[in-house]
Design an enzyme around this catalytic site. Structure first.
Site, mmCIF file in Angstrom:
data_model
loop_
_atom_site.group_PDB
_atom_site.id
_atom_site.type_symbol
_atom_site.label_atom_id
_atom_site.label_comp_id
_atom_site.label_asym_id
_atom_site.label_seq_id
_atom_site.Cartn_x
_atom_site.Cartn_y
_atom_site.Cartn_z
ATOM 1 N N SER A 148 0.999 -1.133 0.043
ATOM 2 C CA SER A 148 0.113 0.063 0.086
ATOM 3 C C SER A 148 0.930 1.255 0.001
ATOM 4 O O SER A 148 2.075 1.458 -0.430
ATOM 5 C CB SER A 148 -0.842 -0.157 1.249
ATOM 6 O OG SER A 148 -1.725 1.115 1.438
ATOM 7 N N LYS A 166 -4.932 3.353 -3.443
ATOM 8 C CA LYS A 166 -4.258 2.737 -2.074
ATOM 9 C C LYS A 166 -5.387 2.591 -0.883
ATOM 10 O O LYS A 166 -5.413 1.741 -0.287
ATOM 11 C CB LYS A 166 -3.103 3.218 -1.576
ATOM 12 C CG LYS A 166 -2.017 3.412 -2.698
ATOM 13 C CD LYS A 166 -1.481 2.025 -2.975
ATOM 14 C CE LYS A 166 -0.388 2.243 -3.880
ATOM 15 N NZ LYS A 166 0.457 0.756 -3.987
ATOM 16 N N ILE A 195 11.358 5.177 0.233
ATOM 17 C CA ILE A 195 12.444 4.159 0.022
ATOM 18 C C ILE A 195 13.585 4.297 -0.936
ATOM 19 O O ILE A 195 13.141 4.826 -2.162
ATOM 20 C CB ILE A 195 11.896 2.622 -0.442
ATOM 21 C CG1 ILE A 195 10.705 2.278 0.387
ATOM 22 C CG2 ILE A 195 13.035 1.584 -0.479
ATOM 23 C CD1 ILE A 195 11.224 2.112 2.120
#
Ligand code: COA
Length: 285
Positions: A148, A166, A195
């Site tokens: 998600s 999402k 990330i």
């Protein structure tokens, strides 16, 4: 950190993990963590060359790998990929729904088809994969992990399409956890924060805004694909045998500061794109 220092390298021996969008980014990182712990891996995506390259990396970790070109928007292609996986690897024990699409666009400029495209890939694609894998997961009493995003519960500028998709995924996950628990199927979501090195970060934030974004994360850094892989491994493992219907936020605390810092990066990216478009128009004259 090598995950096999903490978990047995045979934890997923004889088990198969099927990962949509597994050819790159966070999803490939998830695949590698499972492969390191003995799992067989199946990956699907739209680009054969990307999948082949990922398969090479996974085989180097000792995994048996099944590769299938399949767009998650096409149910028949997914069903064929899952049947191929069962034939080649024997079972499907864990499904990771990771295929996603994203781009920054102001809502007033987003076409209906643009909105629908992301809903189709992220939300419909996750349903399609879950539905197509259901009978095999019922046999193995397997589990599903949805990738998600923070957009599910917090508005991010220029991503109305992703927010809708999402949020839909997380609610769908809870419904499936509710309905399929009786078959022993556990369903959970992971919300990765920013990330490093991923396609998502390339698309969503201007590089010079990343330092500020990072400073706004309570843990003071971006996450790594391995850190998402480790959480996926935990959720699929017997250690999480009583965990179902959970959204596991893995973002170094980024959401605690709200999306304002992220929005600054998006704003810079949009301004740079607008300036480049203006220059192009100027030089074409
Ligand atoms: N801004 C506004 N609209 C956009 C857009 C952008 N940057 N990119 C695509 N769209 C719109 C298109 O204009 C089209 O709508 P239209 O028919 O009304 O013009 C619609 O979205 C579909 O675009 P298309 O390029 O045909 O879709 P696709 O299926 O080939 O690609 C995407 C899907 C758009 C999500 C593409 O960005 C993609 O393949 N992404 C995968 C990788 C990715 O996003 N990874 C990051 C995950 S976080």
């Amino acid at each position: 950190m090598n995950i096999s220092s903490y978990f047995s390298s045979e934890l997923f021996k004889g088990k198969t993990v099927f990962i949509t969008g597994g050819g790159s980014g966070i999803n490939l990182g998830v695949a590698k963590n499972f492969a390191t712990l003995g799992a067989n891996i199946a990956i699907c995506g739209r680009t054969q060359a990307k999948l082949d390259s990922a398969a090479g990396e996974l085989r180097a970790l000792g995994a048996k790998v099944c590769v299938a070109v399949a767009d998650v928007r096409e149910m028949a292609a997914l069903e064929a990929a899952l049947a191929q996986t069962k034939a080649e690897l024997g079972s499907i024990d864990v499904l990771v729904c990771g295929a996603a699409g994203n781009f920054l666009v102001p809502a007033e400029q987003l076409s209906a088809n643009g909105f629908k495209t992301v809903i189709d890939i992220d939300l419909m694609g996750s349903f399609n994969a879950s539905r197509a894998a259901f009978s095999q997961l019922k046999e193995t009493r397997g589990s599903i992990i949805f990738i998600s995003a923070g957009q599910a519960y917090m508005p991010y500028a220029y991503q109305v399409h992703v927010a809708a998709a999402k949020a839909g995924i997380d609610m769908m996950m809870k419904n499936l956890a509710l309905e399929w628990g009786r078959y022993g199927i556990r369903c959970n979501s992971i919300v990765p924060g920013p990330i490093e090195g991923t396609e998502g970060m390339k698309r969503l934030s201007s590089p010079d805004a990343l330092a500020q974004l990072t400073a706004g994360i309570p843990l003071g850094r971006m996450g790594t694909v391995d850190e998402i892989g480790q959480v996926a491994v935990f959720l699929a493992s017997p250690l999480a045998s009583y965990v179902s219907g959970t959204v596991l936020v893995t973002d170094g605390g980024q959401n605690l500061a709200g999306s304002a810092l992220f929005n600054m990066g998006a704003e810079k990216m949009m301004n740079a794109a607008a300036a480049a478009a203006k220059n192009n128009t100027g030089s074409a004259r």
